[in-house]
Write a protein that holds these residues in place. Sequence first.
Motif, PDB file in Angstrom:
ATOM      1  N   CYS A   1      22.605  -3.614  -1.797  1.00  0.00           N
ATOM      2  CA  CYS A   1      23.568  -2.627  -2.318  1.00  0.00           C
ATOM      3  C   CYS A   1      24.991  -3.323  -2.375  1.00  0.00           C
ATOM      4  CB  CYS A   1      23.458  -1.272  -1.222  1.00  0.00           C
ATOM      5  SG  CYS A   1      24.199  -1.582   0.150  1.00  0.00           S
TER       6      CYS A   1
ATOM      7  N   ARG B   1      22.016   2.933  11.400  1.00  0.00           N
ATOM      8  CA  ARG B   1      21.591   1.883  10.005  1.00  0.00           C
ATOM      9  C   ARG B   1      21.748   0.735  10.454  1.00  0.00           C
ATOM     10  NH1 ARG B   1      24.284   1.636   3.911  1.00  0.00           N
ATOM     11  NH2 ARG B   1      22.185   1.611   2.805  1.00  0.00           N
TER      12      ARG B   1
ATOM     13  N   CYS C   1      17.756  -0.540   2.897  1.00  0.00           N
ATOM     14  CA  CYS C   1      17.607  -1.138   1.441  1.00  0.00           C
ATOM     15  C   CYS C   1      16.529  -2.245   1.470  1.00  0.00           C
ATOM     16  CB  CYS C   1      19.144  -1.907   1.314  1.00  0.00           C
ATOM     17  SG  CYS C   1      20.353  -0.972   0.897  1.00  0.00           S
TER      18      CYS C   1
HETATM   19 ZN   LIG Z   1      22.229  -2.196   1.426  1.00  0.00          ZN
END
Ligand SMILES: [Zn+2]
Length: 1810
Positions: free
Chosen positions: A1184, A1194, A1279
């Motif tokens: 990302c 995360r 991701c």
């Molecule tokens: Zn990412």
Amino acid sequence: GMQTNCEEPVGDFECMMAALLLRRDKKSTAAHLKSDLNRTDNSSGVRQLQELLDSVLNPEKPPADTEALDWCKCLIAGEEGFEEFCKTVRSYDNATLCGLVWTANFVAYRCRTCGISPCMSLCAECFNNGDHTGHDFNMFRSQAGGACDCGDSNVMRETGFCRRHRLRTGENVPSVPRDLLLMSEMVLPRFIICIIQYLRDGYTEPAERDLQKVLQQLEPQITFLEELTKMGGAMRTVLTKILTNQQTFKDLSMGQEENVFAKKNYENYLSALKNSGLVSVEEKAQTGAAEPTRGSETGEDQDGQSIGQRKRVKLSSSTKDPSIMDSLKHKCFLEELLFWTIKYEFPQKMVTFLLNMLPDQDYKITFTKTFVQHYAFIMKTLMKSQESDTMSNRIVHISVQLFSNEDLARHVTEECQLLDIMVTVLLYMMESCLIKSELQDEENSRHVVVNCSEALLKNNTYWPLVSDFINILSHQSVAKKFLEDHSLLMLWMSFVSFFQGMNLNKRELSEHVEFESQTYYAAFAAELEACAQPMWGLLTHCKVKETQEYTKTVVRYCLETLQIWFDAIGFVDELAPNQVTFHLPLHRYYAMFLSKAVKCQGLDLESLLPDQEMLMRIMVHPLQIQASLSEIHSNMWVRNGLQIKGQAMTYVQSHFCNSMIDPDIFLLQVCASRLDPDYFISSVFERFKVVDLLTMASVHQNTALDGEQERPMLEGALTFLVILSSLRIHLGMADDEILRAEMVSQLCMNDRTHSSLLDLIPENPNPKSGIVPGSCSFEEMLSAVADFKAPVFELGGSMQQGMYTPKAEVWEKEFDPIMVILRTVYRRDVQSAMDRYSAFLKQSGMHTTGNPWPPYKERTPLHPCYKGLDRLLHCKTLHIVIFTLLYKIWLDHSNMSEHVLCMVLYLIELGLDNQVEEDKGDEVRPSHCHDSWFPGTNLLSNLHHVINYVRVRVPETAPEVKREREPPASTSAEASNFGQAQVFSLVAERRRKFQEIINRSSTEASQAVRPKSSSTRWVPPGTPPQLVTEILEIHESMLSLLIKLHQKLSAKQNSLSATWLEDMDANPNRHAHGDGITAIERILTKAATRSHQSKRSIQEICGKVFPPVAPKKNSPTAKKTMDKEERRQRARERQQKLLAEFASRQKSFMETAMDVESPDTEAAMDLGASEVKESEVLYDCVICGQSGPSTEDRPTGLVVLLQASSVLGHRCKSDEAKKLPTTDEERIYPADTCGAAHDVRLALMQSFFKDSSCLQSVSIGWDGGVYVQTCGHTLHIDCHKSYMESLRNDQVMQGFSVDKGEFTCPLCRQFANSVLPCRPGRSTEVVSWHMPSNKKTSVLVKEVEDLQEQLGFFPVSTTTESNLSKEMELVIKDIKNTTQRKYMDYGKNPGSPDNDFLFMYSVARTNLELELVHRGGNLCSGGASGAAKRSCLNQLFHVLAMHMRLYSIDSAYNPWTRLTQVAPSRDKPDVPMLFRDCPSLLIIFVLTMPQPLRKEHFICLVRMLYNLQYTQALAALSAKFSPEERQAWSTSGTLKKCPFNTICALLLCFLSQLSSSVWSPQSIEYSLQQFCLPYLRLSCLLQHHLYGDNLSGCPEEEEFSGLAGCLGLLDPAPQPSNPMYSASCLDWTVSAFDLMSQWCSEVTGLADTQAEKSMTLLVQDLQWASPHLLHLPDNYNTIFQYYHKKACTACKKVPKDPALCLVCGTFVCLKGLCCKQHGICECVWHSQHCGAATGIFLLINASVIIIIRGHRFCLWGSVYLDAHGEEDRDLRRGKPLFLCVERYRVLEQQWVSHTFDHINKRWGPHYNGL
Ligand SMILES: [Zn+2]
Ligand SMILES: [Zn+2]
Ligand SMILES: [Zn+2]
Ligand SMILES: [Zn+2]
Ligand SMILES: [Zn+2]
Ligand SMILES: [Zn+2]
Ligand SMILES: [Zn+2]
Ligand SMILES: [Zn+2]
């Protein structure tokens, strides 16, 4: 009495008894008979034997009953037994030839230096026992089978014979005793007729019964025959007598009259014989039809589309010799045996038997005759065979042995009409697939051609026949016979004409062909093999004056046949439009014999040429091919599909060019040199369809071409003219010069490997191998023109091969763009040559600005015979064309190009360099061209001739028309010129010439009779009514146009000053290389030097002041290119829009990829940067593009590749690599490897101690450990998940399996299969780890103990299950899945947590140990902390530590206590401290303590463990002492330096090992250090990864003190003067004496009972050499000879694809079903067990290496290269191969560094099938 037993035995017992009795009976019967037969009156013996054989050899019994065979063996052998008999007979072997017969796939050798016949071959034994050093030899895998020629001086030179066959053993062999083979002579005839009767019986017509089955049943009998031949010369003599005796055959063949079976059997044979002739009985009856009639037969074939439409044509066979066509008649066994061999389609065993007999000279001659007698029948059978490939191979297997021998071939040619038979059979074969030719006018054509879509041609079924024919023509005596026999030659020419015009192409004008015919390759192959190869064979015998007559005859018949052909296709002078055939073998025969006649035989060309009219016709078809080539490249044949390009490429390709384009060009050159040049030139432009373009008008119409085809076709026409007038291949170049030119042109296109160059150089006139006396060899030539570039090796680079590149002087002087154009298959090769040429000029400073033009090359003078060719350059027609084109280029007319200008200039320069002597005789002819453009034909004088006015015909709309027409006020001369301003029509010109010439040459007015059908068809172009005639005012000469073009090109007014010519003469070489300006200057200079008038003219023009250069008009070309550009632009935009959508995902990370060079992590961890101290570690996500910390919610992770590795386990003690065994005596012992040693140690411990304790005292993972590596890129784990999802949907991604979690790093594309979560955290923590410590050691020991107490209270499971901890557990799962179960479960209870515990900390160990290996085995080279950051070990330790907390160590067993405290002794089952592995303990402590661990505590751990390590060192060392030494040392002063010499004494007292070594204090200190070094290295490396400390480098001899200092065990201030003592690193918190006593007592208790084993555990050597692949021999042949026929130890068979593990030397059956287990083939299976799913295998038969990695494999390449630095995959070339040490090092390096996945690109799944 005679006993025969024909009754069926009753019970099993009786049966056995009977058999026993019978066997005894046989022996005594045999002995009895033998003595009877030896009597003077042997009639009763003979009768008795016959009676016995009558009943034993009964063909009515099934052949599977081997009773008869047993009887025969017994009778032949007599009382001594068959084995013994064989031995005896063999001792009388007098053969001087090897004659070993082999079948397909056998490895044999061929030596061109020793071979007389190119077919010569040797068995490996004979080759290796002969001396071929420095010879041109190669190894090959036999395809059709063969036989060893050693000893046969007809086929090879005696110098090449092996030792055994050089000795002529036959001369010393005693003669055979009479009675030895007496029985054989009597019995074998009966045995053979019996086999024959079986064969007759088994065959019915048509063959419905399964022939294979019959043969199978006969197997034992035929095998017996084969066995007999192996008994050597004596037995062969007997067999020969039997097989060739006519009386025996007569007596036995028919069988007894009264026997019904025998009668039927014989009739069967007769009926089979009846159909053996080429002409069937019925056909013979109705011979008479002389005219070819259409047969009703229509072929049926797989792709029936093409055949279905074409009808076969049958010819009458009246021309052929009837005796060849007739049925066979037999006179001896051999003949009938061969007959059945053929009928049964050459069973392998029979073939071997027949060939095994060949060393017998009498047999060889008779057999050859018999073979020839059956030749027609063989080919007839072959054509009908379903298995024609196999049968072809078997036929050639035999025929090569017979026909390679010149004496034999000549003999059968003379006595058996071999040549007549072969030609007749060839005709017969091809006649079976003839169709009407469609060339010209199909309706009225009387010509027939072969149909290339018939199986006979498509499958190459004619091959064995043609190959035999070529083989016998290679013998001079045979070839002479052929050339002397006119009727044969005529027959041969009619055979060749079957191929003339075959595979006709018709240009599709409207629609694309639906079906791309693939017949073209069959056509090219047929012309090459059936026509050209025999031609080259014949030509080799026409090399000297004495053979002039042969050439004359061939040429005569060629012309005759050509004439017949022209008549048959109805050709007069005009070609049917849009047709082309690439097959003109008659033309090419004619051309090549002409060339030979002039070049070698001193014949006058004139005497071999036909009249002008015939020459004109001969020229048409080859010229059409040249024009068609240009059309094909101009995309005019696109609708015919890709195959037409294939034809154009094949036509010029290296294997075909000698036999196709070269003869065509030569023939055209001959025609051009004899025909009127104006006629020839106009024909060329007409054929290329560019006549309309050659007008001065600005606008023209072209009826034949589309606009975009005009330019390429014009370029094609001009290029062709340049080739025609400059090529010298057959016009005076010597063979060496040709070879040189071929080589230079190929090398200029590209650097080449030796083998590809060899392949690209045409075979003729210089065969690439073998010795042609007086000519330069390939190798010599190569070294003269090229430099060798040795392969370059870079780690991780691609494998390169050795290459040859042109020498600088070759580029400078020999680069010939014309030769390059002639030899290019792909158009891009011309560009490539030009690019390389430009690069050379730039580099050498010869031409630095702009693009250079192709260099002009001066040509060698023409052979006087061909002088006429130069007239082509000196004819008005060409000059008009040149003038027109120069004019149009100057005015920027459409369709002109730089290439056009370049070719025009080339033609002018050629003309200037090749002047024609003004021949008085020539002037007799009338004026050549009907115009008044130029006064004469000489280019030099025409150059300065000024053209004032030209009349053109243009459309009314043309710009010329609008111009005001007003004749200039002029002198009278000009006025008259104006009146004669010329309209010039090339076509009209050509037609007029044709008429003229015909009128002139044929006085008989035959042309009046000839129907001029073509003239009515012909419509002159340019006649649409709108055309008007206009007069253009020009006032230019070629010279003035050249000067104007010079200005235009240099973009300068008056670019040539009036005096520039004077400056020029100084340096003529200056102009060799350059661009168009240079070329024009060179031409002007040449013109000026050769003609005063030109010089004056040039000076005059240059002196004038010209108006400004005409501004570039917006010509149609420019507009067109703009349009094109625009279209392309729009297409590009559209495409980009699509791409943008498609690739937005990838784009985002690709863009962020640009600036990730210095990741934030590095800065954050850099302690010197104080301002970032407080900040959190930030990671960039490569998906990302965002950067941020890794958090519990995360988490971010590192892209990692997990793989199981056994590299550590394969290490040995010795630094020398183990040698690959290449004899039966050599072996590899696997027991001394690191992996095996550790397994033994653990097993030993487990036999004494508690399992859980054992599992904490060692490390595993030496074999099958998990290695973790990263590319250093990070991504958000969420991701990553969506990335994986997109990969799963992306079908394009291949080469890895997404389902197994595999992917490639989105940023760097490295292969990966997991993500390692990054530890969240602040850099402040990092700092706290490093806080300097002033605490006392005892305090630290206590703190560590307290921390360890927390173990049980800190389970992960109680903390909230964050995303991070889930991910951490997932990666643990990945790690476990990476390796196999057996590498994890070492405990006695599978699946126990102890196993898991051991496995987990061993992962850390494996990775640290591997890093040590990568660093060269020590830490002397040091390393910055940056290196640690690029590694993922820190993150890995963290994940492991988090996982290890799940386990609790029973505090009662905590080793820390026993390491640091004196405590009462415990249960015996615990492993004594002295046996425990210190590095393992260190890792256990580090990973089980609360994270992060403070550095002071880490140091404390290292110190305490060092105490233990040192004690272990002392114990191990003292174990090596002799008792006396021990005594001496315990009281000596040296050890007193350390306070625990008493401890040593304590240790010494229970040791009893004897040793004679003498120890000094230095050697003791040295071995103590060596013992402790591995521990220190590992500790230091661990510290480096945990705390990011730099590793300081040091000299190797100071490594110990360096590491000790680094770990804080020593005072950091070094004292170099004092010797370092390992004891000074000790640091005790309790009484050393007590603690050591305690450790020793743990062992001493044990030692009483298990002294020997505890000694083993105590004395361990911890040092391992770096891992190596096996040491390979230099010469590949050493490996190949041993392994290609070695049997697998598992299946005991010789594998079809043998392979070798290069790690351990195991020999496996690649792909073999024989060794497949549980659905896994042996190679894959071995990779799992030897390398934990990584395997490196050498494929013996291919010399290449494959890598297996998990479920994937790839072809790595070869580490063996030939003398030219090239691989020889599959051993196709068979040249000697040598180990390339650099490549092998690269392979080993990739193995050790685990980089196979990253470096090798082409991976594929192996499905366990390797
Ligand atoms: Zn990412
Ligand atoms: Zn041999
Ligand atoms: Zn030999
Ligand atoms: Zn040789
Ligand atoms: Zn990456
Ligand atoms: Zn192996
Ligand atoms: Zn095997
Ligand atoms: Zn096998």
